[in-house]
Design an enzyme around this catalytic site. Sequence first.
Site, mmCIF file in Angstrom:
data_model
loop_
_atom_site.group_PDB
_atom_site.id
_atom_site.type_symbol
_atom_site.label_atom_id
_atom_site.label_comp_id
_atom_site.label_asym_id
_atom_site.label_seq_id
_atom_site.Cartn_x
_atom_site.Cartn_y
_atom_site.Cartn_z
ATOM 1 C CD GLU A 82 -10.721 1.899 -5.175
ATOM 2 O OE1 GLU A 82 -9.784 2.002 -4.382
ATOM 3 O OE2 GLU A 82 -10.562 1.435 -6.329
ATOM 4 C CG HIS A 140 -23.205 -19.554 4.342
ATOM 5 N ND1 HIS A 140 -23.705 -20.644 5.004
ATOM 6 C CD2 HIS A 140 -22.447 -20.046 3.329
ATOM 7 C CE1 HIS A 140 -23.250 -21.758 4.447
ATOM 8 N NE2 HIS A 140 -22.476 -21.416 3.421
ATOM 9 N NE ARG A 196 0.722 12.478 -2.568
ATOM 10 C CZ ARG A 196 1.724 11.727 -2.147
ATOM 11 N NH1 ARG A 196 2.596 11.263 -2.996
ATOM 12 N NH2 ARG A 196 1.864 11.437 -0.875
ATOM 13 C CG ASN A 229 2.549 15.609 2.909
ATOM 14 O OD1 ASN A 229 1.937 16.666 2.856
ATOM 15 N ND2 ASN A 229 3.063 15.021 1.854
ATOM 16 N N GLY A 230 1.393 14.103 7.015
ATOM 17 C CA GLY A 230 1.515 13.194 8.164
ATOM 18 C C GLY A 230 0.703 13.697 9.334
ATOM 19 C CB CYS A 261 -0.904 15.934 2.526
ATOM 20 S SG CYS A 261 -2.209 15.999 3.741
ATOM 21 C CE LYS A 283 -9.885 -0.348 -8.685
ATOM 22 N NZ LYS A 283 -8.955 -1.031 -7.878
ATOM 23 C CD1 TRP A 327 -7.573 13.162 0.795
ATOM 24 C CD2 TRP A 327 -7.082 12.329 2.809
ATOM 25 N NE1 TRP A 327 -8.359 12.052 0.994
ATOM 26 C CE2 TRP A 327 -8.079 11.516 2.222
ATOM 27 C CE3 TRP A 327 -6.625 11.992 4.081
ATOM 28 C CZ2 TRP A 327 -8.611 10.405 2.854
ATOM 29 C CZ3 TRP A 327 -7.166 10.879 4.711
ATOM 30 C CH2 TRP A 327 -8.138 10.096 4.095
ATOM 31 C CD GLU A 333 -8.759 -4.503 -7.250
ATOM 32 O OE1 GLU A 333 -8.792 -4.486 -6.001
ATOM 33 O OE2 GLU A 333 -8.346 -3.543 -7.918
HETATM 34 C C1 G6P Z 1 -5.175 3.424 -1.080
HETATM 35 C C2 G6P Z 1 -5.579 3.464 -2.538
HETATM 36 C C3 G6P Z 1 -5.844 2.052 -3.046
HETATM 37 C C4 G6P Z 1 -4.635 1.176 -2.805
HETATM 38 C C5 G6P Z 1 -4.223 1.167 -1.330
HETATM 39 C C6 G6P Z 1 -2.862 0.501 -1.134
HETATM 40 O O1 G6P Z 1 -6.267 3.075 -0.306
HETATM 41 O O2 G6P Z 1 -6.717 4.273 -2.727
HETATM 42 O O3 G6P Z 1 -6.110 2.088 -4.430
HETATM 43 O O4 G6P Z 1 -4.900 -0.114 -3.242
HETATM 44 O O5 G6P Z 1 -4.094 2.500 -0.849
HETATM 45 O O6 G6P Z 1 -1.888 1.277 -1.773
HETATM 46 P P1 G6P Z 1 -0.440 0.781 -2.145
HETATM 47 O O7 G6P Z 1 0.267 1.989 -2.673
HETATM 48 O O8 G6P Z 1 0.177 0.262 -0.885
HETATM 49 O O9 G6P Z 1 -0.585 -0.294 -3.160
#
Ligand code: G6P
Length: 610
Positions: A490, A506, A27, A102-103, A2, A487, A75, A483
Amino acid sequence: MCGIVACVGQASAKPILMEGLKRLEYRGYDSAGIAVLNGQGMQLARAVGRVRVLEQSIDGDDRFEGTLGIAHTRWATHGGVTEINAHPHNDGGNHGIVLVHNGIIENHTALKTWLGQQGHEFASETDTEALVHLISELYEGDLAAAVRAALRQVEGAYAIAVMCKAEPGVLVAARRGSPLMIGVGPEGYLVASDAQALVTHARQVAAIDNDVVARITGDGFVTADLDNAPVTAKLQELDITLEQIELGAHEYYMAKEIEEQPVSVARCLRGRMDAKNGRVVLGGVAEHARTLVRAKRVVFLGQGTALHAGMIGARLIEDLAKIPCTAEFASEFRYRNPIIEDGTVVIPVSQSGETADTLAAVQEAQQRGALALGLVNVVGSTIARTTDAGVYLRVGPEIGVASTKAFLGQVTAAVLLSCYLGRSRVMSEEQAAELLRALETIPTLLEGVCADGDHARAVAQRFISRDNWLFLGRGYNYPVALEGALKLKEISYIHAEGMPAAEMKHGPIALIDEGMPVVVVATRNSQYRKVLSNIEEVRSRGGHVIGVITEGDDEAASLCEAVFTVPDVPAPLQPLLTIVPLQLLAYHAALLRGHDVDKPRNLAKSVTVE
Ligand code: G6P
């Protein structure tokens, strides 16, 4: 997650708020809303979907003229994605109090039950509505006082902006856990959950601390704790520029941020090393040098991409500084009653500096006596302010939800920190000099690697119809495999799994069928031969290998269906290059599948709830 933007001052609120909402879109959100207070009363509009839907719904509507307003991107956490659940929420017309939040209000059920007994009726399924009704119940003519009284009864995390019909020039803002700041500009005051939302209108910002309530008017602001004891909020110059957060000629922020990586890494390195003399200079960490020399254990903490960078950091610290080191999900570390012995250093890694799990884990470790050093990008963020010291990434604002340049900044900062620790313990000047000389070349080498987009598109095109991919790597390149898979998931929504190359045998090897894309990071290092054997195992089951290999390595190339090449650098620095083709591959796969790479479904850039 949010986002909040609010303003009070001389200028018309609606355009400021709509612009702020657009800057918060990155965001991640599912609905949006706005409320403006003026002589005709409180005007409120909410819409499911994009901010532009909300904008169109009030376009040309004069009732939204006014100089005080609040707005929100939601969100969903409690309650479905509906207009009724979108913010702002109001108190059902009681005192005309309107709020964005937010929260999560954790005791919302108990509060709603009690408020129900007092005659309050709720329209939405949200936890937020409990808070606005509670403020209303406690309102006796002073909005800030009612907010303070309400927040004394609230459990959970929040950042809120509130206004009330009876106090037409007053904006009240408060936070616990979720970020919130006040911006000061020539036309008045703003409140936002993120500096990006203020950048056009504010020159200075002040972070609001936990359990602090700010009362803001067009003439200034005062801050006090929940018992109304005055608290000072320190104003600082805003450290981001409009140019940094605008798309420019790029179609997507992710493309812009991948392209910026050579410059970002150069900025992260600037002034921090003297390669000739094998010296690393980390101003923020220096005052803890004596404690660090005696460190017995290091734990990296993070989530998502940041954790992957932490996993590379853990290898670096063990390799270069010879201190036992691990990397853990902050969310798991926090709740497993972690053992913190004397001499433990925790290193939270975070782009935003606001990830709730990472923050909570650091606080837990600090309470148990650990020293906390942050690798954080956003200056002045909560994690940056909570840690004892740290190394800012300096990669500039990252807006694309899929993290790219922040990952490179995190790994670069981890190399610097490891080298710094290594020099104070076991690394010779010559060893450090050699590594730093190689590190110095990375920005230039990255220019070539980051410009490989057309090739990445062609490779993505060949495999785009496949719904299951594997990513394999060993040693420093194992977190790169994780990673790379993250990617792809995501932004393209293709199912991908990353793992240590040897682990494939395994179990996951059962998944390999004819033509399955298996991305293998197989650059030259001590485990190179082993990785080639893993490639053979994939090939013999019909898998198609996409290799990330060292330039000029014909042997590895001959085993792959497609290759990306990267220049040869020492193993500890390889992730800085090997991740880039995987970022480009994911980016193009997502475009080919027709997705908006900057706004992937269900994802939030910064996850501020646990
Ligand atoms: C969310 C984002 C990720 C990110 C993670 C940690 O899940 O979608 O892309 O890596 O948070 O975020 P930070 O701001 O702590 O690096």
